[in-house]
Design a protein around this motif. Structure first.
Motif, mmCIF file in Angstrom:
data_model
loop_
_atom_site.group_PDB
_atom_site.id
_atom_site.type_symbol
_atom_site.label_atom_id
_atom_site.label_comp_id
_atom_site.label_asym_id
_atom_site.label_seq_id
_atom_site.Cartn_x
_atom_site.Cartn_y
_atom_site.Cartn_z
ATOM 1 N N ILE A 26 41.813 46.475 30.253
ATOM 2 C CA ILE A 26 40.363 46.661 30.335
ATOM 3 C C ILE A 26 39.660 45.817 29.281
ATOM 4 O O ILE A 26 38.646 45.163 29.566
ATOM 5 C CB ILE A 26 40.018 48.166 30.190
ATOM 6 C CG1 ILE A 26 40.498 48.925 31.429
ATOM 7 C CG2 ILE A 26 38.524 48.372 29.957
ATOM 8 C CD1 ILE A 26 40.550 50.439 31.258
ATOM 9 N N VAL A 27 40.188 45.786 28.066
ATOM 10 C CA VAL A 27 39.591 44.957 27.007
ATOM 11 C C VAL A 27 39.689 43.476 27.381
ATOM 12 O O VAL A 27 38.725 42.712 27.211
ATOM 13 C CB VAL A 27 40.257 45.243 25.645
ATOM 14 C CG1 VAL A 27 39.823 44.221 24.596
ATOM 15 C CG2 VAL A 27 39.916 46.655 25.182
ATOM 16 N N LEU A 28 40.837 43.065 27.917
ATOM 17 C CA LEU A 28 40.981 41.669 28.348
ATOM 18 C C LEU A 28 39.995 41.330 29.469
ATOM 19 O O LEU A 28 39.383 40.253 29.459
ATOM 20 C CB LEU A 28 42.418 41.403 28.803
ATOM 21 C CG LEU A 28 43.464 41.351 27.681
ATOM 22 C CD1 LEU A 28 44.870 41.337 28.259
ATOM 23 C CD2 LEU A 28 43.232 40.133 26.796
ATOM 24 N N GLY A 31 36.576 40.989 27.975
ATOM 25 C CA GLY A 31 36.488 39.717 27.253
ATOM 26 C C GLY A 31 36.376 38.532 28.196
ATOM 27 O O GLY A 31 35.599 37.605 27.957
ATOM 28 N N LEU A 32 37.147 38.547 29.283
ATOM 29 C CA LEU A 32 37.088 37.472 30.269
ATOM 30 C C LEU A 32 35.705 37.410 30.919
ATOM 31 O O LEU A 32 35.134 36.331 31.088
ATOM 32 C CB LEU A 32 38.178 37.668 31.332
ATOM 33 C CG LEU A 32 38.236 36.613 32.437
ATOM 34 C CD1 LEU A 32 38.500 35.225 31.848
ATOM 35 C CD2 LEU A 32 39.294 36.975 33.458
ATOM 36 N N PHE A 33 35.161 38.569 31.275
ATOM 37 C CA PHE A 33 33.810 38.608 31.854
ATOM 38 C C PHE A 33 32.801 38.004 30.886
ATOM 39 O O PHE A 33 31.970 37.175 31.270
ATOM 40 C CB PHE A 33 33.427 40.045 32.209
ATOM 41 C CG PHE A 33 31.989 40.214 32.602
ATOM 42 C CD1 PHE A 33 31.531 39.748 33.826
ATOM 43 C CD2 PHE A 33 31.085 40.812 31.737
ATOM 44 C CE1 PHE A 33 30.195 39.883 34.187
ATOM 45 C CE2 PHE A 33 29.751 40.952 32.086
ATOM 46 C CZ PHE A 33 29.307 40.487 33.315
ATOM 47 N N LEU A 35 33.386 35.909 28.452
ATOM 48 C CA LEU A 35 33.657 34.476 28.331
ATOM 49 C C LEU A 35 33.061 33.713 29.504
ATOM 50 O O LEU A 35 32.433 32.662 29.329
ATOM 51 C CB LEU A 35 35.164 34.226 28.237
ATOM 52 C CG LEU A 35 35.596 32.754 28.181
ATOM 53 C CD1 LEU A 35 35.044 32.086 26.918
ATOM 54 C CD2 LEU A 35 37.104 32.635 28.264
ATOM 55 N N LEU A 36 33.241 34.252 30.729
ATOM 56 C CA LEU A 36 32.678 33.593 31.916
ATOM 57 C C LEU A 36 31.152 33.540 31.838
ATOM 58 O O LEU A 36 30.533 32.578 32.298
ATOM 59 C CB LEU A 36 33.148 34.300 33.179
ATOM 60 C CG LEU A 36 34.641 34.151 33.499
ATOM 61 C CD1 LEU A 36 35.022 35.011 34.696
ATOM 62 C CD2 LEU A 36 35.019 32.694 33.720
ATOM 63 N N CYS A 37 30.562 34.557 31.252
ATOM 64 C CA CYS A 37 29.114 34.515 31.024
ATOM 65 C C CYS A 37 28.778 33.463 29.978
ATOM 66 O O CYS A 37 27.800 32.716 30.106
ATOM 67 C CB CYS A 37 28.599 35.879 30.569
ATOM 68 S SG CYS A 37 28.659 37.151 31.836
ATOM 69 N N GLY A 38 29.590 33.398 28.936
ATOM 70 C CA GLY A 38 29.340 32.456 27.843
ATOM 71 C C GLY A 38 29.449 31.003 28.253
ATOM 72 O O GLY A 38 28.735 30.149 27.728
ATOM 73 N N ILE A 39 30.337 30.686 29.198
ATOM 74 C CA ILE A 39 30.481 29.297 29.659
ATOM 75 C C ILE A 39 29.694 29.046 30.938
ATOM 76 O O ILE A 39 29.865 28.020 31.587
ATOM 77 C CB ILE A 39 31.964 28.896 29.818
ATOM 78 C CG1 ILE A 39 32.676 29.776 30.844
ATOM 79 C CG2 ILE A 39 32.678 28.942 28.461
ATOM 80 C CD1 ILE A 39 34.106 29.333 31.158
ATOM 81 N N ASP A 40 28.848 30.003 31.279
ATOM 82 C CA ASP A 40 27.877 29.882 32.379
ATOM 83 C C ASP A 40 28.514 29.816 33.767
ATOM 84 O O ASP A 40 27.902 29.310 34.707
ATOM 85 C CB ASP A 40 26.951 28.683 32.147
ATOM 86 C CG ASP A 40 25.567 28.933 32.702
ATOM 87 O OD1 ASP A 40 25.186 30.112 32.846
ATOM 88 O OD2 ASP A 40 24.849 27.948 33.010
ATOM 89 N N VAL A 41 29.730 30.339 33.917
ATOM 90 C CA VAL A 41 30.305 30.496 35.251
ATOM 91 C C VAL A 41 29.592 31.661 35.936
ATOM 92 O O VAL A 41 29.272 31.605 37.110
ATOM 93 C CB VAL A 41 31.831 30.747 35.176
ATOM 94 C CG1 VAL A 41 32.400 31.124 36.535
ATOM 95 C CG2 VAL A 41 32.530 29.515 34.606
ATOM 96 N N ILE A 42 29.345 32.707 35.174
ATOM 97 C CA ILE A 42 28.494 33.806 35.616
ATOM 98 C C ILE A 42 27.175 33.599 34.895
ATOM 99 O O ILE A 42 27.128 33.520 33.666
ATOM 100 C CB ILE A 42 29.114 35.173 35.267
ATOM 101 C CG1 ILE A 42 30.456 35.342 35.978
ATOM 102 C CG2 ILE A 42 28.159 36.308 35.633
ATOM 103 C CD1 ILE A 42 31.219 36.596 35.598
ATOM 104 N N HIS A 43 26.101 33.462 35.654
ATOM 105 C CA HIS A 43 24.815 33.045 35.100
ATOM 106 C C HIS A 43 24.044 34.208 34.481
ATOM 107 O O HIS A 43 22.958 34.563 34.935
ATOM 108 C CB HIS A 43 23.979 32.346 36.171
ATOM 109 C CG HIS A 43 24.686 31.178 36.786
ATOM 110 N ND1 HIS A 43 24.943 30.017 36.098
ATOM 111 C CD2 HIS A 43 25.232 31.000 38.010
ATOM 112 C CE1 HIS A 43 25.587 29.177 36.866
ATOM 113 N NE2 HIS A 43 25.785 29.752 38.051
ATOM 114 N N VAL A 44 24.625 34.796 33.453
ATOM 115 C CA VAL A 44 23.979 35.862 32.692
ATOM 116 C C VAL A 44 24.286 35.582 31.228
ATOM 117 O O VAL A 44 25.406 35.200 30.885
ATOM 118 C CB VAL A 44 24.538 37.262 33.088
ATOM 119 C CG1 VAL A 44 23.877 38.358 32.289
ATOM 120 C CG2 VAL A 44 24.386 37.514 34.571
#
Length: 180
Positions: A26-28, A31-33, A35-44
């Motif tokens: 769950i923590v991983l 963190g992955l979610f 990270l995906l937000c941070g690199i703009d794969v998920i636009h939030v």
């Protein structure tokens, strides 16, 4: 003399491992979610979702642990994280703000007790908590209705406190009679 831990069973190694593996997963995932937000794969923006994500992750860890270990305290605690995570989500996806949603924070013990009551079937102990926190949360939520302000909310709270005092007095009297 009875030890308060006499009825408490230690988790087996397998259950403890399962709880720890799910917690790590769950923590991983959180963190992955992020990270995906941070690199703009998920636009939030990460700053917009970090609190809700971490609250939801903590709630999910407690929830899964409760199911694996059959622990009602962990279940109760899970909702103490799920409700604020829900508030964070609602603030992000609806026009409602914290000024509209703060009654949910007041209702946290009531929500936690509601789900724990359904899980454990221990109705009486949890009904008191639901009444003690759910009713005031509902009274504060009245402020979201147009035309209902503090001039209605405060008197309603005073009346509710009066009913609680009355119920406690009657309960105390019955307890005294039962002891005699």
């Amino acid at each position: 003399m009875d030890n308060e831990f006499d009825g408490v069973e230690e988790l087996s190694g397998g259950k403890r491992l399962a709880c720890n593996l799910f917690a790590a997963g769950i923590v991983l995932a959180a963190g992955l979610f992020l990270l995906l937000c941070g690199i703009d794969v998920i636009h939030v923006k990460v700053s917009r979702v970090i609190v809700g994500t971490l609250l939801a992750a903590a709630g999910l860890i407690f929830f899964v642990s409760a199911l694996i270990s059959r622990n009602s305290v962990s279940l109760w605690l899970s909702f103490c994280f799920f409700v604020p995570a829900l508030v964070e989500l609602l603030v992000c996806v609806t026009p409602a703000g914290y000024k509209n949603l703060y009654p949910l924070y007041i209702a946290i013990p009531a929500v936690a007790s509601l789900f724990t009551m359904l899980y454990t079937r221990e109705w009486l102990a949890h009904l008191w908590v639901i009444a003690l926190f759910g009713v005031p949360a509902a009274i504060f939520a009245l402020g979201n209705i147009d035309g209902v302000g503090w001039a209605v909310i405060l008197p309603a709270l005073v009346i509710y406190i009066g009913f609680i005092m009355l119920a406690l007095a009657v309960r105390s009297k019955r307890k005294d009679e039962d002891e005699n």
